[in-house]
Design an enzyme around this catalytic site. Structure first.
Site, PDB file in Angstrom:
ATOM      1  CB  SER A 275      62.392 148.775  64.518  1.00  0.00           C
ATOM      2  OG  SER A 275      63.574 148.628  65.285  1.00  0.00           O
TER       3      SER A 275
ATOM      4  CG  HIS B 112      61.684 151.033  68.619  1.00  0.00           C
ATOM      5  ND1 HIS B 112      62.859 151.440  68.006  1.00  0.00           N
ATOM      6  CD2 HIS B 112      61.811 149.702  68.823  1.00  0.00           C
ATOM      7  CE1 HIS B 112      63.661 150.391  67.839  1.00  0.00           C
ATOM      8  NE2 HIS B 112      63.039 149.331  68.325  1.00  0.00           N
TER       9      HIS B 112
END
Ligand code: 6PG
Length: 464
Positions: free
Chosen positions: A128, A185
């Protein structure tokens, strides 16, 4: 022939940035892209890092240019392209060579690929941080056999973001654990973004603020409890000017949000796990609804324009609502991971997950350090009940309530914040109303219920 430390397939935006990051950290990286001109262009633009970047024209060349046992990162689109790439690559590899899928894979597919790989090394890692994170330090969530992670972790840790000096790269568990954590997430990312968009809606439509002033407000909030990457970029988005028209950038962007599907995977999985993540769910629904532009225009023509001016809440209320909302959506994400960990036989390291999210990833925020502390003290407790966050919620849930109420009266749609409030209220109500549901179920289906004075399988006197 080169003896590169690692290979990378797929030189799209994220793959190219990750390859440069690897090279920047002193590793030799051999790269290959389906289109050779892309590979060549990438290598030609590697500048100071060109001695570390080794372009290859065929998969055979890529494999031949790696030191053994080999490790090759795939950065190709999720789904079939990953399977096709694995199928093309595997016959060229030795049995101890490792394939690492670093794209945004659905964790069920990663589970399957890990099982299909059998004894052949395979890792699925969540990465990420967007392009900038991939280039200068992403947050990395590893999944697969621990021994495989240990073999390449020196590279993954080196390229990851650092919070103080702590690397934001951790092994999460077997098979698809890393991609699962990455999906959660992204679910939290969707909810956080949606809540910020809802606050923007109140300021724009309810309070009549112009984008520049909205940007200043987000900037001010970014100096306080809401300090986070998403608050920071929202300020920048609000303050940007369209070079073509000179208008605020926000005013020329169509209000239909795209999505690649990771948020959807999260809410589908949450339903399978029967774990409530309503704020995340509402955020995915809001994206789906946003794309119904024509129908929304028809609705406005039919019912009259909303929203109406909102005068009875302050910007401080709005900040408090976002503080409460943010805690609530993160709490839902961590609850989901706890449930999945039990269900799938993983031991997801919740405090470490909060730690690797403190830097590099899209949801990085000041609060995540406090979340890491709270989960270290008690990993089994809902984050809303940890003393630090319970204190913040005590101080801010009234603001959330005022904002949701004012938005409802004014006609500002607030799906994520209002469902977050409903979750909070449900979670602080010892005796709710499901006794009525149980009565109804027993009435029409004789499903039975538990009595407050003890015993299960009771039935009501409905037929009498
Ligand atoms: C990240 C992002 C990244 C990307 C997703 C979400 O953590 O770096 O989440 O993975 O932005 O593709 O994109 P959508 O909004 O299109 O689902």
């Amino acid at each position: 022939m080169t003896n590169a430390d690692i290979g990378l397939i797929g030189l799209g935006t994220m793959g190219a940035a990750l390859a440069m990051n690897i090279a920047d950290n002193g590793f030799d990286v051999a790269v290959w892209n389906r289109t050779t001109s892309v590979t060549r262009e990438f290598a030609n633009n590697a500048g100071d890092l060109s001695s570390k970047v080794h372009p290859t024209d065929t998969l055979q060349d890529l494999v031949a240019s790696l030191s053994k046992p080999r490790a090759i990162i795939l950065m190709v689109p999720a789904g079939d392209p990953v399977d096709q790439q694995i199928a093309a690559l595997r016959p060229l590899l030795d049995d101890d060579d490792m394939i690492i899928d670093a794209g945004n894979a659905n964790f069920h597919e990663t589970n399957r690929r890990a099982r299909d790989a059998g004894d052949l090394p395979f890792l699925g890692i969540g990465v990420s941080g967007g392009e900038e994170g991939a280039r200068f330090g992403p947050s990395i969530m590893g999944g697969g056999k621990r021994a495989y992670w240990d073999r390449v972790s020196h590279i993954l840790i080196a390229i990851s973001a650092k919070y103080d000096d702590t690397p934001c790269a951790t092994w999460m568990g077997n098979e698809g654990a890393g991609h699962f954590v990455k999906a959660v997430h992204n679910g939290i990312e969707y909810a956080d973004m949606q809540m910020i968009a809802e606050a923007y809606g109140v300021m724009r439509d309810g309070m009549g603020m112009v984008p520049d002033a909205i940007g200043d407000t987000f900037s001010a909030w970014d100096n306080g409890t809401l300090d986070s990457y998403l608050t920071e970029i929202s300020a920048k988005v609000a303050k940007a000017t369209d070079p073509k028209t000179g208008q605020p950038m926000l005013d020329v962007i169509v209000d239909a949000a795209g999505q690649k599907g990771t948020g959807r995977w999260t809410v589908i999985e949450a339903q399978h796990l029967a774990t409530p993540i309503p704020a995340i769910d509402a955020a995915v629904v809001a994206r789906n609804l946003s794309s119904q532009l024509d129908k929304r225009a028809q609705g406005e023509a039919l019912f009259g324009a909303a929203p109406l001016p909102i005068t009875d809440i302050s910007l401080d209320d709005l900040e408090g609502a976002l503080i409460a909302g943010k805690i609530i959506c993160y709490a839902q994400g961590f609850e989901m991971m706890r449930k999945a960990s039990d269900q799938f036989g993983w031991t997801l390291p919740l405090p470490d997950i909060a730690r690797v999210w403190r830097e590099g990833c899209i949801i990085r925020s000041k609060m995540l350090n406090d979340m890491a502390d709270a989960l270290t003290n008690d990993a089994d407790r809902n984050l809303m009940f940890a003393p630090f966050f319970a204190g913040l919620l005590r101080a801010n849930h009234d603001a959330l309530r005022r904002v949701v109420a004012a938005a409802a009266i004014g006609g500002v749609a607030m799906p994520a914040l209002s469902s977050g409030l409903a979750y909070f209220d449900a979670m602080r109500t010892a005796r709710g109303t499901a006794n009525m549901i149980q009565g109804q179920r027993d009435f029409f289906g004789a499903h039975g219920f538990t009595r407050v004075d003890g015993g299960t399988g009771h039935h009501g006197p409905w037929g009498a």
